[in-house]
Design an enzyme around this catalytic site. Structure first.
Site, PDB file in Angstrom:
ATOM      1  N   SER A 212      -5.049  17.684 -37.553  1.00  0.00           N
ATOM      2  CA  SER A 212      -5.783  19.069 -38.402  1.00  0.00           C
ATOM      3  C   SER A 212      -4.368  19.267 -39.868  1.00  0.00           C
ATOM      4  O   SER A 212      -4.335  19.952 -41.039  1.00  0.00           O
ATOM      5  CB  SER A 212      -5.590  20.152 -37.963  1.00  0.00           C
ATOM      6  OG  SER A 212      -6.812  20.165 -36.458  1.00  0.00           O
TER       7      SER A 212
ATOM      8  N   LYS B 163     -11.539  25.756 -26.664  1.00  0.00           N
ATOM      9  CA  LYS B 163     -12.652  26.510 -26.842  1.00  0.00           C
ATOM     10  C   LYS B 163     -13.699  27.432 -26.737  1.00  0.00           C
ATOM     11  O   LYS B 163     -13.620  28.130 -27.389  1.00  0.00           O
ATOM     12  CB  LYS B 163     -13.457  25.031 -27.949  1.00  0.00           C
ATOM     13  CG  LYS B 163     -12.889  24.563 -28.370  1.00  0.00           C
ATOM     14  CD  LYS B 163     -13.716  23.523 -29.637  1.00  0.00           C
ATOM     15  CE  LYS B 163     -13.128  22.019 -30.025  1.00  0.00           C
ATOM     16  NZ  LYS B 163     -13.505  21.523 -30.973  1.00  0.00           N
TER      17      LYS B 163
ATOM     18  N   GLY C  47     -19.333  20.121 -24.124  1.00  0.00           N
ATOM     19  CA  GLY C  47     -19.094  21.015 -24.850  1.00  0.00           C
ATOM     20  C   GLY C  47     -19.514  20.358 -26.121  1.00  0.00           C
ATOM     21  O   GLY C  47     -19.682  20.935 -27.102  1.00  0.00           O
TER      22      GLY C  47
END
Ligand code: ATR
Length: 283
Positions: free
Chosen positions: A22, A71, A135
């Site tokens: 990222s 998350k 997930g």
């Protein structure tokens, strides 16, 4: 760009985080769009997520990406959530610019954009098999259903989890959950691997008849070489096989849009990452 002390601050938080792409992706987006921002990777203690977010905000941070395993905690922490984050039960993007803690989930739209825009696949009217019921899969189901496939079947090693997950999304379209051994013995247009099996080099025991010569296989994981899942599908004669690198960049682009209200061009960034990954693998 000079004066990094004035750059607006963003980061990705996770555990582990050292290999996150990222920071590279967002620095390429910032360069491309002329944004003065700093984007770091922050390793967060397993029990220190809330405190880490609070400290980041106090220090003037503008927004965060959240990755494994935080998350769900980010979802709980958000004071306001987008409808897609609500359905995903997980948040991968926090935005503090409105003075609150806004949570969104860009994983699903990242997958859909990669499939449709980068790989020119049509989802409408298609028969889709999604493998896994954790997930990662939950995060992509609503945006996939929004494209109106003919049906989605969730196939999972533990059948009950697939059945329960499908029930959560049944109001959005034709979706059904089952165990891998109960999967229909017929080719699907698209098979998406959202299990963790490729991480361990394991093959998900899916009936071979699910792959036909016009099937497309998509692994939400990515690697320098074809993943185990991609090789499996290729060997069974799938027409096309893709990994999830494009999804990674597209979800990042959507986060960037939430924060900066600008849409970076993703193709060059995907290509740069692919080259770098291959170079690293050859070293
Ligand atoms: P995530 O949040 O990343 O999706 P998870 O919640 O641990 O992670 O879910 C991992 C998924 O991969 C599950 O669907 C799991 O199947 P089970 O529900 O039966 O545990 C699936 N999975 C992991 N390893 C697998 C393997 N070797 N073969 C098949 N499925 C596997």
């Amino acid at each position: 760009m000079t004066g990094s002390e004035k750059a607006e601050r963003y980061a990705v938080m996770g555990n582990p985080i050292a290999h996150s792409k990222s920071p590279l992706i967002h620095s390429l987006f910032a360069q491309q769009t002329g944004q003065h921002m700093q984007y770091d990777a922050i390793l967060v203690d397993m029990d220190g997520f809330e405190q880490a977010v609070a400290e980041f905000r106090q220090a003037g941070g503008h927004g965060l990406n959240i990755t494994v395993p935080f998350k769900q905690q980010a979802w709980a922490l958000a004071s306001q959530r987008s409808p897609r984050a609500e359905l995903a039960g997980a948040v991968n993007t926090l935005d503090f610019s409105a003075g609150n803690c806004y949570g969104d989930n860009t994983d699903g739209i990242g997958l859909v954009r990669d499939l449709q825009d980068n790989h020119q696949l049509t989802l409408q009217g298609q028969d889709i098999l999604v493998l896994g019921a954790g997930g990662a899969v939950r995060g992509v189901l609503a945006p996939l259903l929004e494209q109106q496939p003919r049906r989605i079947i969730i196939g999972n090693r533990t059948a009950t989890k697939a059945v329960e997950l499908a029930a959560l999304f049944a109001h959005l379209g034709n979706i059904e959950g089952m165990g891998l051994d109960a999967l229909p013995q017929q080719p699907f247009d698209l098979i998406i691997n959202g299990t963790a099996a490729s991480l361990h080099g394991e093959v998900v025991p899916v009936p071979e008849a699910c792959v036909g010569d016009s099937s497309c296989a998509y692994d939400m994981m990515y690697a320098a070489q074809a993943t185990t899942f991609m090789t499996w599908a290729q060997d069974l004669g799938a027409a096309k096989c893709f990994d999830g690198l494009g999804m990674l960049v597209e979800q990042a682009a959507e986060s960037f849009y939430i924060w900066r209200k600008l849409r970076p061009q993703t193709a060059a960034v995907i290509a740069a990452l692919r080259t770098r990954m291959r170079d690293d693998a050859h070293q």
